[in-house]
Design a protein around this motif. Structure first.
Motif, PDB file in Angstrom:
ATOM      1  N   ASP A  76       0.862  -1.219   0.088  1.00  0.00           N
ATOM      2  CA  ASP A  76      -0.096   0.087   0.191  1.00  0.00           C
ATOM      3  C   ASP A  76       0.841   1.265  -0.042  1.00  0.00           C
ATOM      4  OD1 ASP A  76      -2.246  -1.638  -0.056  1.00  0.00           O
ATOM      5  OD2 ASP A  76      -2.602  -1.248   2.301  1.00  0.00           O
ATOM      6  N   THR A 105      -6.340  11.273  -3.275  1.00  0.00           N
ATOM      7  CA  THR A 105      -7.036  10.913  -4.329  1.00  0.00           C
ATOM      8  C   THR A 105      -6.795  11.822  -5.326  1.00  0.00           C
ATOM      9  OG1 THR A 105      -8.735  10.125  -2.667  1.00  0.00           O
ATOM     10  CG2 THR A 105      -9.627  11.011  -4.991  1.00  0.00           C
ATOM     11  N   GLU A 146     -12.184  -4.365  -3.795  1.00  0.00           N
ATOM     12  CA  GLU A 146     -11.282  -3.948  -4.542  1.00  0.00           C
ATOM     13  C   GLU A 146     -11.473  -2.320  -5.022  1.00  0.00           C
ATOM     14  OE1 GLU A 146     -12.479  -6.730  -5.267  1.00  0.00           O
ATOM     15  OE2 GLU A 146     -10.813  -8.290  -4.950  1.00  0.00           O
ATOM     16  N   GLY A 147     -12.781  -2.108  -5.028  1.00  0.00           N
ATOM     17  CA  GLY A 147     -13.383  -0.662  -5.638  1.00  0.00           C
ATOM     18  C   GLY A 147     -12.738  -0.849  -7.139  1.00  0.00           C
ATOM     19  N   HIS A 170      -8.897   0.167  -5.533  1.00  0.00           N
ATOM     20  CA  HIS A 170      -9.055   1.185  -4.575  1.00  0.00           C
ATOM     21  C   HIS A 170      -9.159   2.796  -5.715  1.00  0.00           C
ATOM     22  CE1 HIS A 170      -9.298  -1.563  -1.446  1.00  0.00           C
ATOM     23  NE2 HIS A 170      -7.903  -1.418  -1.283  1.00  0.00           N
ATOM     24  N   ALA A 227     -10.085   5.998  -2.867  1.00  0.00           N
ATOM     25  CA  ALA A 227     -10.537   5.150  -1.854  1.00  0.00           C
ATOM     26  C   ALA A 227     -11.676   4.213  -2.070  1.00  0.00           C
ATOM     27  CB  ALA A 227     -10.682   6.092  -0.622  1.00  0.00           C
ATOM     28  N   THR A 228     -12.118   3.794  -3.256  1.00  0.00           N
ATOM     29  CA  THR A 228     -13.142   3.015  -3.603  1.00  0.00           C
ATOM     30  C   THR A 228     -12.819   1.593  -2.931  1.00  0.00           C
ATOM     31  OG1 THR A 228     -12.142   2.687  -5.695  1.00  0.00           O
ATOM     32  CG2 THR A 228     -13.646   4.450  -5.496  1.00  0.00           C
ATOM     33  N   GLY A 229     -14.092   0.938  -2.762  1.00  0.00           N
ATOM     34  CA  GLY A 229     -14.184  -0.506  -2.030  1.00  0.00           C
ATOM     35  C   GLY A 229     -13.988  -0.298  -0.616  1.00  0.00           C
ATOM     36  N   ALA A 257     -11.635   0.502   1.687  1.00  0.00           N
ATOM     37  CA  ALA A 257     -10.590   1.223   1.995  1.00  0.00           C
ATOM     38  C   ALA A 257     -10.680   2.114   3.181  1.00  0.00           C
ATOM     39  CB  ALA A 257      -9.983   2.066   0.744  1.00  0.00           C
TER      40      ALA A 257
END
Length: 263
Positions: free
Chosen positions: A163, A168, A191-192, A209, A232-234, A236
């Motif tokens: 990571d 973003t 996982e986004g 993400h 920061a999708t999924g 996170a």
């Protein structure tokens, strides 16, 4: 079982390896063109020029064997010692593991996993596996490959990538040449926005993400090309890039391929 008489020790000029076998590591090697190769009984692809790639899972055992069959039928064995690693383990003796997933999660998860597996089954002619990998983004490393939590004595899943924490919208670049094998049309549950790139020879990268994806399945990408942006999708807790890598079924450490991150 292969008879001992059928094997000879591998001379470095005949079966050469670049790198050291270790848990989570990938390394390249070379054999005479036309050679067939096996790692612990499983076939290993060999390029027309005799170059090949092998890798070892995070939980790989201490020993492995390469078996090369030369064009003239001669067979060469190369025993390998797989170096162990000390993983970062966090013990939480009073905290139980998270609750069982909901029926809605299971319903959505099955087709997502099917898409991921179908992508990893794709074989392309990408040549990125030959390159020295670069970091797709630079920043603070907030999660290490192989780290794991133990909840009240019960092991959780280990962290399957590296990571990198950045805001973003920070651009994400391809770490090596490749072909896009998955670009999620909608965010996956965990996982986004998920992007996967095949680098050839069974080696692929996954970027999780993302706030956006700038490429589509089938696109050929070059090392350093912007392919998306951090998000920061999924599942996170904040904006970061999760970079995971696999060689066939083996999960490997991207940090070992890209090297230490320098300013």
């Amino acid at each position: 079982m292969i008879a001992a008489a059928a094997l000879i020790a591998a001379a470095p000029a005949v079966l050469a390896l670049d790198g050291t076998p270790g848990q989570g590591a990938a390394l390249t090697g070379s054999v005479p063109p036309g050679t067939t190769l096996q790692l612990d009984g499983q076939p290993v692809a060999v390029a027309a020029d005799g170059r090949f790639l092998i890798a070892f899972d995070r939980d790989a055992g201490p020993a492995a064997t390469l078996l090369a069959t030369l064009p003239d039928g001669q067979r060469i064995v190369r025993p390998l010692s797989v170096a162990p690693r000390a993983w970062r383990i966090e013990r939480l003796p009073t905290l139980p593991r998270i609750s069982q997933p909901s029926a809605e999660f299971r319903r959505r998860r099955a087709p997502e996993l099917a898409q991921i597996e179908a992508a990893r089954d794709m074989a392309t002619d990408a040549q990125g596996w030959r390159q020295r990998f670069v970091w797709p983004v630079r920043g603070r490393i907030s999660g290490l490959f192989g780290s794991q939590r133990i909840y009240a004595g019960e092991p959780g899943a280990y962290h399957s990538g590296v990571d990198v924490a950045r805001p973003t919208g920070t651009p994400v670049a391809a770490p090596a040449d490749g072909v896009v094998i998955l670009a999620a049309a909608a965010p996956f549950t965990l996982e986004g926005n998920l992007l996967m790139i095949d680098h050839g020879m069974g080696l692929n990268s996954a970027f999780l993400h993302l706030s956006r994806i700038d490429v589509k399945p089938g696109d050929q990408v070059r090392q350093g090309q912007v392919v998306g942006a951090i998000g920061a999708t999924g599942r996170a807790t904040g904006p970061h890039l999760h970079w995971g890598m696999k060689w066939h079924d083996a999960r490997i450490d991207p940090l070992l391929l890209a090297g230490p991150m320098t300013p």
